[in-house]
Motif scaffolding. Structure first.
Motif, PDB file in Angstrom:
ATOM      1  N   LYS A 118       0.971  -1.316  -0.093  1.00  0.00           N
ATOM      2  CA  LYS A 118       0.124   0.091  -0.038  1.00  0.00           C
ATOM      3  C   LYS A 118       0.928   1.211  -0.006  1.00  0.00           C
ATOM      4  CE  LYS A 118      -3.920  -1.633   2.153  1.00  0.00           C
ATOM      5  NZ  LYS A 118      -4.593  -2.020   3.505  1.00  0.00           N
ATOM      6  N   GLY A 119       1.829   1.194  -0.940  1.00  0.00           N
ATOM      7  CA  GLY A 119       2.673   2.378  -0.914  1.00  0.00           C
ATOM      8  C   GLY A 119       1.825   3.849  -1.380  1.00  0.00           C
ATOM      9  N   ARG A 120       1.923   4.732  -0.808  1.00  0.00           N
ATOM     10  CA  ARG A 120       1.208   5.946  -1.046  1.00  0.00           C
ATOM     11  C   ARG A 120       2.111   7.075  -1.345  1.00  0.00           C
ATOM     12  NH1 ARG A 120       0.623   5.027   4.458  1.00  0.00           N
ATOM     13  NH2 ARG A 120       1.285   6.782   5.866  1.00  0.00           N
ATOM     14  N   ARG A 126      -1.701   6.280  -5.185  1.00  0.00           N
ATOM     15  CA  ARG A 126      -0.965   5.166  -4.988  1.00  0.00           C
ATOM     16  C   ARG A 126       0.399   5.263  -5.304  1.00  0.00           C
ATOM     17  NH1 ARG A 126      -1.102   0.987  -8.652  1.00  0.00           N
ATOM     18  NH2 ARG A 126      -0.412  -0.801  -7.481  1.00  0.00           N
ATOM     19  N   TRP A 127       1.223   4.382  -4.588  1.00  0.00           N
ATOM     20  CA  TRP A 127       2.597   4.528  -5.205  1.00  0.00           C
ATOM     21  C   TRP A 127       3.104   3.018  -5.283  1.00  0.00           C
ATOM     22  CZ3 TRP A 127       6.198   8.235  -6.771  1.00  0.00           C
ATOM     23  CH2 TRP A 127       7.358   7.803  -6.917  1.00  0.00           C
ATOM     24  N   SER A 128       3.304   2.660  -7.056  1.00  0.00           N
ATOM     25  CA  SER A 128       3.719   1.761  -7.296  1.00  0.00           C
ATOM     26  C   SER A 128       5.011   1.241  -6.553  1.00  0.00           C
ATOM     27  CB  SER A 128       3.577   1.654  -8.747  1.00  0.00           C
ATOM     28  OG  SER A 128       4.634   0.465  -9.383  1.00  0.00           O
ATOM     29  N   ASN A 179       7.930  18.149  -4.891  1.00  0.00           N
ATOM     30  CA  ASN A 179       8.577  16.792  -4.176  1.00  0.00           C
ATOM     31  C   ASN A 179       8.852  15.975  -5.286  1.00  0.00           C
ATOM     32  OD1 ASN A 179       6.149  16.161  -4.616  1.00  0.00           O
ATOM     33  ND2 ASN A 179       5.932  14.930  -2.632  1.00  0.00           N
ATOM     34  N   ASP A 180       8.735  16.263  -6.522  1.00  0.00           N
ATOM     35  CA  ASP A 180       9.060  15.211  -7.614  1.00  0.00           C
ATOM     36  C   ASP A 180      10.304  15.629  -8.018  1.00  0.00           C
ATOM     37  OD1 ASP A 180       6.615  14.607  -7.215  1.00  0.00           O
ATOM     38  OD2 ASP A 180       5.821  15.084  -9.225  1.00  0.00           O
ATOM     39  N   LEU A 181      11.195  14.293  -8.498  1.00  0.00           N
ATOM     40  CA  LEU A 181      12.433  14.359  -9.341  1.00  0.00           C
ATOM     41  C   LEU A 181      12.098  14.093 -10.570  1.00  0.00           C
ATOM     42  CD1 LEU A 181      14.098  15.458  -6.762  1.00  0.00           C
ATOM     43  CD2 LEU A 181      15.542  13.293  -7.188  1.00  0.00           C
ATOM     44  N   ILE A 209      10.529   8.196   0.856  1.00  0.00           N
ATOM     45  CA  ILE A 209      11.147   8.311  -0.311  1.00  0.00           C
ATOM     46  C   ILE A 209      11.063   7.323  -1.171  1.00  0.00           C
ATOM     47  CG2 ILE A 209      13.410   8.780  -1.563  1.00  0.00           C
ATOM     48  CD1 ILE A 209      14.360   9.940   1.182  1.00  0.00           C
ATOM     49  N   GLY A 210      10.577   7.539  -2.718  1.00  0.00           N
ATOM     50  CA  GLY A 210      10.361   6.168  -3.423  1.00  0.00           C
ATOM     51  C   GLY A 210      11.220   6.742  -4.548  1.00  0.00           C
ATOM     52  N   ILE A 211      11.940   5.831  -5.015  1.00  0.00           N
ATOM     53  CA  ILE A 211      12.894   6.068  -6.285  1.00  0.00           C
ATOM     54  C   ILE A 211      12.838   4.755  -7.170  1.00  0.00           C
ATOM     55  CG2 ILE A 211      15.135   6.622  -7.154  1.00  0.00           C
ATOM     56  CD1 ILE A 211      16.145   7.592  -4.389  1.00  0.00           C
TER      57      ILE A 211
HETATM   58  C1  BTN Z   1       4.744  11.260  -4.280  1.00  0.00           C
HETATM   59  O1  BTN Z   1       5.398  11.435  -5.312  1.00  0.00           O
HETATM   60  O2  BTN Z   1       3.574  11.442  -4.373  1.00  0.00           O
HETATM   61  C2  BTN Z   1       5.321  10.610  -2.975  1.00  0.00           C
HETATM   62  C3  BTN Z   1       5.951   9.294  -3.123  1.00  0.00           C
HETATM   63  C4  BTN Z   1       6.479   8.584  -2.001  1.00  0.00           C
HETATM   64  C5  BTN Z   1       6.663   7.148  -2.012  1.00  0.00           C
HETATM   65  C6  BTN Z   1       7.356   6.836  -1.040  1.00  0.00           C
HETATM   66  S1  BTN Z   1       7.927   4.807  -1.169  1.00  0.00           S
HETATM   67  C7  BTN Z   1       8.451   5.226   0.566  1.00  0.00           C
HETATM   68  C8  BTN Z   1       7.450   5.702   1.367  1.00  0.00           C
HETATM   69  N1  BTN Z   1       6.179   4.922   1.777  1.00  0.00           N
HETATM   70  C9  BTN Z   1       5.062   5.194   1.002  1.00  0.00           C
HETATM   71  O3  BTN Z   1       3.981   4.746   1.125  1.00  0.00           O
HETATM   72  N2  BTN Z   1       5.445   6.339   0.478  1.00  0.00           N
HETATM   73  C10 BTN Z   1       6.876   6.701   0.510  1.00  0.00           C
END
Ligand code: BTN
Length: 326
Positions: A118-120, A126-128, A179-181, A209-211
């Motif tokens: 459930k990355g957000r 939602r964050w894949s 906050n985007d790269l 942080i999600g990369i």
């Molecule tokens: C965004 O661009 O909206 C922010 C994305 C952030 C994703 C990261 S992955 C690690 C951490 N855990 C989450 O659920 N979200 C952040």
């Protein structure tokens, strides 16, 4: 440091090899213990050669996140990364940190996960987070800052990430406020800053942080394929995740110290130089409001200063930005 971390660290600093006897002496453990841990590390994918003359030598390490390895690579930091945990699958690393913060975890704790169910992202998106493809991690901070100043941390994180990515890969990401790269105009990383605070006092901050690191275009969900990219796509070759992760933690630790030292101005200047949103005529959706104007600079709290079409200078701390054609 765990014994594994000490062994990896010793192997890394002995390019031409280190004997079993020297390892035992340095680490104060028996030869059998060293041998057993070397076998275990091999099982995890570390290629460790053993030669009767030159001793043990680390030939290659896997693209896998292991707390001991990250700790060994990072060495001593002031705050960030003093405690590193790596989990296999979690809902969200921000959730894990939230839970640990409630149990009084120390500032500087970093939690990585190989995948999140459930990355957000910001604004409830939602964050894949597919397994082994990216860096999905969160950091616990307990800064002595006013809640208004917390935006400084998001700006500093974006700057530190950009610097670490450039040092590790030579890729020059641009920041899209807040906050985007972006690489080649596509999103490669995002930051989710969550805050527990009273009106005038911060309890703790979680920087998530999600990369996107190793994905091929087809690894992204269909709806993201046009707008998302990974470091591997931009670079044309895979990127070593543990090495990148360590570089990021090191840069973040440095920048966090600068913020606590009230040196945000320098960071803001660096941020401004790599932010593609500045100087542009933009529209920003903030909740139900839409603001239009020119993005001018960062204010001392880390908010974006927008010169609205009505001529007012307005600080904006978050929102969805769209670049308008002039
Ligand atoms: C965004 O661009 O909206 C922010 C994305 C952030 C994703 C990261 S992955 C690690 C951490 N855990 C989450 O659920 N979200 C952040």
């Amino acid at each position: 440091m765990t014994l594994d971390a000490k062994i990896i660290s010793a192997l890394r600093s002995a390019d031409s090899g280190i004997s079993g006897a020297d390892l035992c002496r340095q680490l104060g453990v028996s030869r059998t213990a060293i041998w057993a841990r070397i076998e275990a590390l091999r099982e995890l994918g570390y290629d460790i050669a053993a030669n009767p003359h030159t001793g043990y030598r680390l030939l290659a390490s896997p693209d896998r996140l292991l707390a001991a390895d990250l700790q060994a690579r990072l060495g001593k930091t002031q705050v960030i990364g003093r405690d590193i945990r790596v989990l296999d699958q979690v809902t969200s690393t921000n959730d894990v940190i939230e839970q640990m913060a409630a149990e009084n975890a120390n500032e500087g704790l970093v939690v990585f996960a190989e995948s999140q169910t459930k990355g957000r992202g910001r604004l409830g998106r939602r964050w894949s987070s597919p397994s082994g493809k990216g860096l999905w991690f969160s950091i616990l901070l307990r800064p002595n800052l006013h809640p208004m100043e917390i935006t400084q941390l998001t700006a500093a994180t974006a700057t530190a990430l950009t610097r670490a990515i450039a040092n590790e890969t030579g890729l020059h990401a641009r920041i899209k406020w807040p906050n985007d790269l972006l690489l080649d105009g596509k999103k490669a990383a995002g930051i989710l800053t969550e805050l527990q605070a009273e009106l005038d006092r911060v309890h703790h901050v979680i920087i998530g942080i999600g990369i996107d690191v190793q994905q091929a275009p087809s690894d992204f969900p269909a709806e993201l394929q046009k707008s998302a990219t990974s470091l591997k796509i931009a670079l044309g070759r895979p990127v070593n995740r543990p090495s990148l992760a360590t570089a990021i933690l090191r840069e973040l630790d440095r920048d966090y110290a600068r913020i606590l030292d009230r040196q945000f101005k320098e960071l803001a200047e660096e941020w401004e130089a790599i932010c593609g949103t500045l100087g542009q005529h933009v529209s920003i959706e903030v909740g139900t409001r839409t603001l239009r104007g020119r993005a001018e600079a960062l204010d001392p709290n880390g908010a974006l200063l927008l010169r609205t079409d009505h001529g007012r200078l307005e600080p904006v701390t978050g929102g969805d930005v769209l670049i308008l054609k002039n």
